[in-house]
Scaffold this motif. Structure first.
Motif, PDB file in Angstrom:
ATOM      1  N   TYR A 126      31.981  28.409  40.350  1.00  0.00           N
ATOM      2  CA  TYR A 126      32.052  29.173  41.596  1.00  0.00           C
ATOM      3  C   TYR A 126      31.209  30.440  41.475  1.00  0.00           C
ATOM      4  O   TYR A 126      30.495  30.825  42.397  1.00  0.00           O
ATOM      5  CB  TYR A 126      33.506  29.532  41.909  1.00  0.00           C
ATOM      6  CG  TYR A 126      33.686  30.064  43.305  1.00  0.00           C
ATOM      7  CD1 TYR A 126      33.957  29.221  44.374  1.00  0.00           C
ATOM      8  CD2 TYR A 126      33.558  31.433  43.576  1.00  0.00           C
ATOM      9  CE1 TYR A 126      34.101  29.712  45.658  1.00  0.00           C
ATOM     10  CE2 TYR A 126      33.698  31.939  44.849  1.00  0.00           C
ATOM     11  CZ  TYR A 126      33.982  31.068  45.888  1.00  0.00           C
ATOM     12  OH  TYR A 126      34.113  31.558  47.167  1.00  0.00           O
ATOM     13  N   PHE A 127      31.272  31.065  40.305  1.00  0.00           N
ATOM     14  CA  PHE A 127      30.513  32.298  40.047  1.00  0.00           C
ATOM     15  C   PHE A 127      29.007  32.041  40.207  1.00  0.00           C
ATOM     16  O   PHE A 127      28.290  32.817  40.841  1.00  0.00           O
ATOM     17  CB  PHE A 127      30.826  32.801  38.635  1.00  0.00           C
ATOM     18  CG  PHE A 127      29.942  33.926  38.165  1.00  0.00           C
ATOM     19  CD1 PHE A 127      30.149  35.212  38.611  1.00  0.00           C
ATOM     20  CD2 PHE A 127      28.897  33.688  37.279  1.00  0.00           C
ATOM     21  CE1 PHE A 127      29.337  36.250  38.182  1.00  0.00           C
ATOM     22  CE2 PHE A 127      28.082  34.720  36.850  1.00  0.00           C
ATOM     23  CZ  PHE A 127      28.303  36.006  37.303  1.00  0.00           C
ATOM     24  N   ILE A 128      28.562  30.916  39.648  1.00  0.00           N
ATOM     25  CA  ILE A 128      27.121  30.600  39.718  1.00  0.00           C
ATOM     26  C   ILE A 128      26.704  30.359  41.174  1.00  0.00           C
ATOM     27  O   ILE A 128      25.661  30.844  41.626  1.00  0.00           O
ATOM     28  CB  ILE A 128      26.794  29.400  38.804  1.00  0.00           C
ATOM     29  CG1 ILE A 128      26.965  29.820  37.329  1.00  0.00           C
ATOM     30  CG2 ILE A 128      25.385  28.869  39.039  1.00  0.00           C
ATOM     31  CD1 ILE A 128      26.909  28.679  36.335  1.00  0.00           C
ATOM     32  N   ILE A 135      27.151  41.054  35.529  1.00  0.00           N
ATOM     33  CA  ILE A 135      28.020  40.639  36.633  1.00  0.00           C
ATOM     34  C   ILE A 135      29.082  39.664  36.099  1.00  0.00           C
ATOM     35  O   ILE A 135      30.240  39.694  36.509  1.00  0.00           O
ATOM     36  CB  ILE A 135      27.167  39.980  37.750  1.00  0.00           C
ATOM     37  CG1 ILE A 135      26.162  40.993  38.293  1.00  0.00           C
ATOM     38  CG2 ILE A 135      28.027  39.440  38.878  1.00  0.00           C
ATOM     39  CD1 ILE A 135      26.782  42.188  38.967  1.00  0.00           C
ATOM     40  N   GLY A 136      28.660  38.804  35.167  1.00  0.00           N
ATOM     41  CA  GLY A 136      29.586  37.849  34.542  1.00  0.00           C
ATOM     42  C   GLY A 136      30.694  38.575  33.787  1.00  0.00           C
ATOM     43  O   GLY A 136      31.863  38.176  33.848  1.00  0.00           O
ATOM     44  N   ALA A 137      30.322  39.667  33.109  1.00  0.00           N
ATOM     45  CA  ALA A 137      31.336  40.451  32.368  1.00  0.00           C
ATOM     46  C   ALA A 137      32.326  41.084  33.335  1.00  0.00           C
ATOM     47  O   ALA A 137      33.533  41.109  33.080  1.00  0.00           O
ATOM     48  CB  ALA A 137      30.644  41.529  31.527  1.00  0.00           C
ATOM     49  N   GLU A 188      35.161  38.739  45.262  1.00  0.00           N
ATOM     50  CA  GLU A 188      34.078  38.328  46.176  1.00  0.00           C
ATOM     51  C   GLU A 188      33.629  39.496  47.049  1.00  0.00           C
ATOM     52  O   GLU A 188      33.652  39.408  48.264  1.00  0.00           O
ATOM     53  CB  GLU A 188      34.595  37.224  47.100  1.00  0.00           C
ATOM     54  CG  GLU A 188      34.921  35.945  46.397  1.00  0.00           C
ATOM     55  CD  GLU A 188      35.441  34.920  47.384  1.00  0.00           C
ATOM     56  OE1 GLU A 188      34.771  33.915  47.597  1.00  0.00           O
ATOM     57  OE2 GLU A 188      36.511  35.151  47.949  1.00  0.00           O
ATOM     58  N   ARG A 189      33.229  40.576  46.445  1.00  0.00           N
ATOM     59  CA  ARG A 189      32.870  41.727  47.270  1.00  0.00           C
ATOM     60  C   ARG A 189      31.372  41.841  47.474  1.00  0.00           C
ATOM     61  O   ARG A 189      30.863  42.895  47.776  1.00  0.00           O
ATOM     62  CB  ARG A 189      33.433  43.002  46.659  1.00  0.00           C
ATOM     63  CG  ARG A 189      34.920  43.101  46.873  1.00  0.00           C
ATOM     64  CD  ARG A 189      35.407  44.440  46.443  1.00  0.00           C
ATOM     65  NE  ARG A 189      36.854  44.493  46.492  1.00  0.00           N
ATOM     66  CZ  ARG A 189      37.579  45.332  45.778  1.00  0.00           C
ATOM     67  NH1 ARG A 189      36.975  46.163  44.972  1.00  0.00           N
ATOM     68  NH2 ARG A 189      38.884  45.353  45.863  1.00  0.00           N
ATOM     69  N   MET A 190      30.664  40.772  47.272  1.00  0.00           N
ATOM     70  CA  MET A 190      29.212  40.748  47.491  1.00  0.00           C
ATOM     71  C   MET A 190      28.521  41.898  46.756  1.00  0.00           C
ATOM     72  O   MET A 190      27.628  42.540  47.294  1.00  0.00           O
ATOM     73  CB  MET A 190      28.903  40.825  48.982  1.00  0.00           C
ATOM     74  CG  MET A 190      29.336  39.581  49.719  1.00  0.00           C
ATOM     75  SD  MET A 190      29.157  39.721  51.484  1.00  0.00           S
ATOM     76  CE  MET A 190      27.448  40.046  51.632  1.00  0.00           C
ATOM     77  N   ILE A 191      28.946  42.164  45.527  1.00  0.00           N
ATOM     78  CA  ILE A 191      28.358  43.303  44.815  1.00  0.00           C
ATOM     79  C   ILE A 191      26.880  43.071  44.503  1.00  0.00           C
ATOM     80  O   ILE A 191      26.119  44.009  44.414  1.00  0.00           O
ATOM     81  CB  ILE A 191      29.135  43.688  43.530  1.00  0.00           C
ATOM     82  CG1 ILE A 191      29.418  42.466  42.681  1.00  0.00           C
ATOM     83  CG2 ILE A 191      30.381  44.462  43.830  1.00  0.00           C
ATOM     84  CD1 ILE A 191      30.032  42.827  41.340  1.00  0.00           C
ATOM     85  N   ILE A 192      26.505  41.797  44.346  1.00  0.00           N
ATOM     86  CA  ILE A 192      25.099  41.521  44.023  1.00  0.00           C
ATOM     87  C   ILE A 192      24.216  41.857  45.219  1.00  0.00           C
ATOM     88  O   ILE A 192      23.217  42.572  45.085  1.00  0.00           O
ATOM     89  CB  ILE A 192      24.920  40.052  43.598  1.00  0.00           C
ATOM     90  CG1 ILE A 192      25.761  39.774  42.348  1.00  0.00           C
ATOM     91  CG2 ILE A 192      23.453  39.723  43.370  1.00  0.00           C
ATOM     92  CD1 ILE A 192      25.839  38.333  41.948  1.00  0.00           C
ATOM     93  N   ALA A 193      24.622  41.360  46.398  1.00  0.00           N
ATOM     94  CA  ALA A 193      23.841  41.645  47.615  1.00  0.00           C
ATOM     95  C   ALA A 193      23.779  43.162  47.830  1.00  0.00           C
ATOM     96  O   ALA A 193      22.720  43.706  48.156  1.00  0.00           O
ATOM     97  CB  ALA A 193      24.472  40.950  48.812  1.00  0.00           C
ATOM     98  N   ASP A 239      39.025  38.441  36.160  1.00  0.00           N
ATOM     99  CA  ASP A 239      39.868  37.264  35.893  1.00  0.00           C
ATOM    100  C   ASP A 239      41.007  37.606  34.938  1.00  0.00           C
ATOM    101  O   ASP A 239      42.114  37.082  35.071  1.00  0.00           O
ATOM    102  CB  ASP A 239      39.025  36.126  35.297  1.00  0.00           C
ATOM    103  CG  ASP A 239      38.396  35.274  36.390  1.00  0.00           C
ATOM    104  OD1 ASP A 239      38.605  35.594  37.578  1.00  0.00           O
ATOM    105  OD2 ASP A 239      37.701  34.295  36.064  1.00  0.00           O
ATOM    106  N   THR A 240      40.729  38.483  33.985  1.00  0.00           N
ATOM    107  CA  THR A 240      41.773  38.882  33.026  1.00  0.00           C
ATOM    108  C   THR A 240      42.905  39.589  33.765  1.00  0.00           C
ATOM    109  O   THR A 240      44.084  39.315  33.520  1.00  0.00           O
ATOM    110  CB  THR A 240      41.165  39.824  31.953  1.00  0.00           C
ATOM    111  OG1 THR A 240      39.981  39.217  31.465  1.00  0.00           O
ATOM    112  CG2 THR A 240      42.110  40.080  30.824  1.00  0.00           C
ATOM    113  N   VAL A 241      42.520  40.476  34.689  1.00  0.00           N
ATOM    114  CA  VAL A 241      43.532  41.188  35.476  1.00  0.00           C
ATOM    115  C   VAL A 241      44.302  40.192  36.341  1.00  0.00           C
ATOM    116  O   VAL A 241      45.526  40.258  36.458  1.00  0.00           O
ATOM    117  CB  VAL A 241      42.860  42.289  36.340  1.00  0.00           C
ATOM    118  CG1 VAL A 241      43.870  42.953  37.255  1.00  0.00           C
ATOM    119  CG2 VAL A 241      42.215  43.324  35.452  1.00  0.00           C
ATOM    120  N   THR A 242      43.569  39.244  36.934  1.00  0.00           N
ATOM    121  CA  THR A 242      44.227  38.235  37.786  1.00  0.00           C
ATOM    122  C   THR A 242      45.227  37.417  36.977  1.00  0.00           C
ATOM    123  O   THR A 242      46.321  37.107  37.467  1.00  0.00           O
ATOM    124  CB  THR A 242      43.168  37.308  38.429  1.00  0.00           C
ATOM    125  OG1 THR A 242      42.207  38.115  39.076  1.00  0.00           O
ATOM    126  CG2 THR A 242      43.789  36.367  39.440  1.00  0.00           C
TER     127      THR A 242
END
Lengths: 253, 343
Positions: free
Chosen positions: A145-147, A92-94, A65-70, A100-103
């Motif tokens: 949540y992503f959307i 962004i989805g990728a 959740e680092r606000m990369i889009i903003a 998520d894979t790392v998590t």
């Protein structure tokens, strides 16, 4: 993703371990002050385990959740994705999928270490099926949540800072999803109202699956609810993109 | 046939105004004042395959806005725009696979990744066949001499090396349209030269339609045969670069090599007498060399007078520096511009 080894481990230990430690000290004190062995059906060990799964599941659902889009909109980073023959939201989805894979990897290491060191809490039986149900429900919830997160960040096309709005929404979503407190602790009318929203299926329901408190029909129901909410939220996200990108001025070049 | 074409293209931005100080901030919190800012006005240009159009103008003139519209980043307010027959704003993948934008002031590569990983990512984004990718990468890396930097994180490269990587990334898919927005900004002279040489080689090989914006006149002089001068959002000149000199250069430079040292008696005697009745001014005096700036119409008269009255061993006549002429055109108000036909 693996470029920064220190960050990989610090993110894991600091954020997860601190979250669990806070829950442990807080709830130990509450249980001993109240002299209760169970609160809303949770023993102390099950309550702590709830927070363990909330911490890991929450990271899986909420992603990065680092606000990369903003930030991309504000500093012009979006420009390159407008040039590339690819949809920005897919890129962004990728990134989110990689996170998520790392998590998931961190989750496997963390949970096995925890269970190996402290043993299984009283009243909890480990079943692979429960882990599978919880993980898949978290994965579905992470899409929703992503959307929601992307739609919120797209507001940056119109306003100069989206931080306050984003924090407020994220805090509310996490509160209503049961990441901060199990929903069983909420007043009954509020619980009923919350179940009309998508939020319980983002947090509380997947956590219950990890804890072995859900059945397959409940898993199907939770995933169906998430899918039902994905459709209008994806529509809203797309609408915000179409309208917002017209406002984009490509600052920084 | 024109690959890039715009007709009466205009763009207006809406920006908010804030009065200075805390009071102004409070006021803006309740009610905002908006300002319509015209960035482009009725811009019409055409660029053909294999041509490099130099877009020249002062800061804020509208050069980058025009490039952004052509690249599909920004939507035009009115007018027509066509790139390879597509409207760039629709951002069709077909068009985006044939276009590249290189921005000197904005990194496009992923800073946390080594260059080669970035290129692999771009190979997948642009769906470049593996063989073609390998061939293109080899050619680009060799031409720019960055073989040893391919596996270093982008953030750890020098500005010149990073710019070369940006060029490779932008050209991997062999675009038919290339926008170069100040590609040599901040680079040292060697790196500037290397990039200019590479751009010319690339043009010769692939013949893309290119638009170059730069504040360095050397870039413009060496890369462009045609320029468009943009001032306050309007194209005020569109034509051959050489025509700018013929049309707008008011002076020529006369360089004299004296037979002996330039003494005070020559300076105050023959030279002073010579310049008294002519429209000429001394630009440089040193040892046995003098440079004179002479009105174009008087060049023959001054040259003849010099030959008759001063003992010289050599005389040469040069054009005024093109950079200075363009700079004057960009800065001066009230200049009557005369656009030549688009080549």
């Amino acid at each position: 993703m693996f470029s920064y080894r220190i960050d990989f481990w610090v993110q894991f230990f600091v954020s997860i371990a601190v979250e669990i430690a806070i829950a442990y000290f807080l709830w130990s004190s509450i249980y001993s002050t109240e002299g209760a062995s169970r609160i809303s059906g949770y023993s102390l060990s099950m309550m702590i385990l709830y927070y363990v799964f909330a911490a890991f599941g929450g990271r899986l659902v909420r992603g990065n959740e680092r606000m990369i889009i903003a930030t991309d909109i504000y500093d012009g980073g979006l420009t390159k994705y407008l040039l590339y023959p690819v949809r920005y939201v897919y890129v962004i989805g990728a990134f989110a999928l990689a996170f998520d894979t790392v998590t998931l990897l961190q989750m496997a290491i963390g949970l096995s270490t925890m269970f190996a060191v402290f043993g299984l809490p009283a009243g909890f039986e480990f079943h692979w099926m429960n882990m599978l149900m919880g993980t898949t429900a978290c994965f579905m919830a992470s899409i929703l949540y992503f959307i929601i997160y992307v739609a919120l960040d797209f507001v940056a096309f119109w306003v100069d800072t989206v931080w306050g709005l984003s924090m407020m929404f994220r805090f509310s979503i996490q509160f209503l999803s049961g990441f901060f407190l199990p929903l069983e602790l909420f007043p009954k009318p509020l619980q009923r109202a919350i179940y009309y929203t998508p939020f319980p299926y983002i947090g509380a329901e997947p956590i219950k699956m990890f804890l072995g408190r859900s059945s397959w029909p409940q898993w199907v129901h939770a995933n169906m609810m998430v899918m039902l909410w994905i459709i209008p939220m994806a529509g809203l996200m797309q609408l915000l993109w179409w309208r917002g990108v017209k406002n984009y001025s490509g600052v920084g070049i | 046939m024109a690959v890039i074409q715009t007709k009466n293209l205009s763009k207006t931005f809406r920006v908010h105004k804030k009065a200075a100080g805390f009071k102004g901030s409070l006021k803006a919190l309740v009610r905002r004042e908006w300002l319509e800012k015209s960035a482009l006005q009725n811009v019409s240009i055409e660029v053909s395959s294999g041509e490099i159009l130099g877009l020249v103008g002062a800061n804020g003139a509208g050069k980058t806005t025009l490039v952004k519209i052509l690249a599909g980043i920004v939507c035009a307010s009115s007018g027509d725009v066509s790139v390879l027959g597509h409207n760039p704003w629709q951002r069709s993948n077909e068009l985006r696979r044939q276009v590249a934008l290189i921005m000197g002031q904005k990194a496009q590569l992923w800073w946390d990744l080594p260059a080669e990983d970035c290129f692999l990512l771009l190979r997948d984004i642009y769906q470049i066949p593996h063989n073609q990718y390998r061939q293109n990468l080899e050619f680009l890396v060799e031409s720019l001499g960055v073989q040893d930097q391919l596996n270093i994180q982008i953030r750890r490269l020098s500005l010149g090396e990073r710019m070369k990587m940006e060029l490779i990334a932008a050209l991997l898919h062999t675009p038919k349209v290339v926008y170069l927005d100040e590609p040599t900004i901040g680079l040292d002279l060697t790196a500037q030269r290397a990039i200019r040489k590479f751009i010319l080689e690339y043009r010769k090989l692939h013949k893309p339609a290119m638009i170059l914006t730069s504040h360095y006149m050397e870039d413009i002089e060496q890369l462009c045969e045609r320029i468009a001068i943009i001032k306050e959002g309007k194209i005020v000149y569109d034509g051959e670069l050489s025509r700018v000199v013929n049309k707008y250069a008011q002076h020529k430079i006369l360089s004299l090599e004296m037979a002996g040292p330039l003494t005070d008696s020559i300076r105050q005697g023959e030279l002073a007498n010579l310049l008294k009745n002519l429209r000429a001014e001394v630009l440089l005096e040193e040892q046995n060399r003098v440079r004179l700036k002479v009105a174009r119409s008087d060049v023959a008269q001054v040259a003849s007078a010099v030959l008759q009255k001063i003992a010289i061993t050599d005389l040469s006549i040069e054009e005024e520096d093109i950079g200075n002429i363009i700079e004057k055109l960009i800065r001066r108000d009230g200049v009557k511009y005369d656009s030549g036909p688009a080549s």
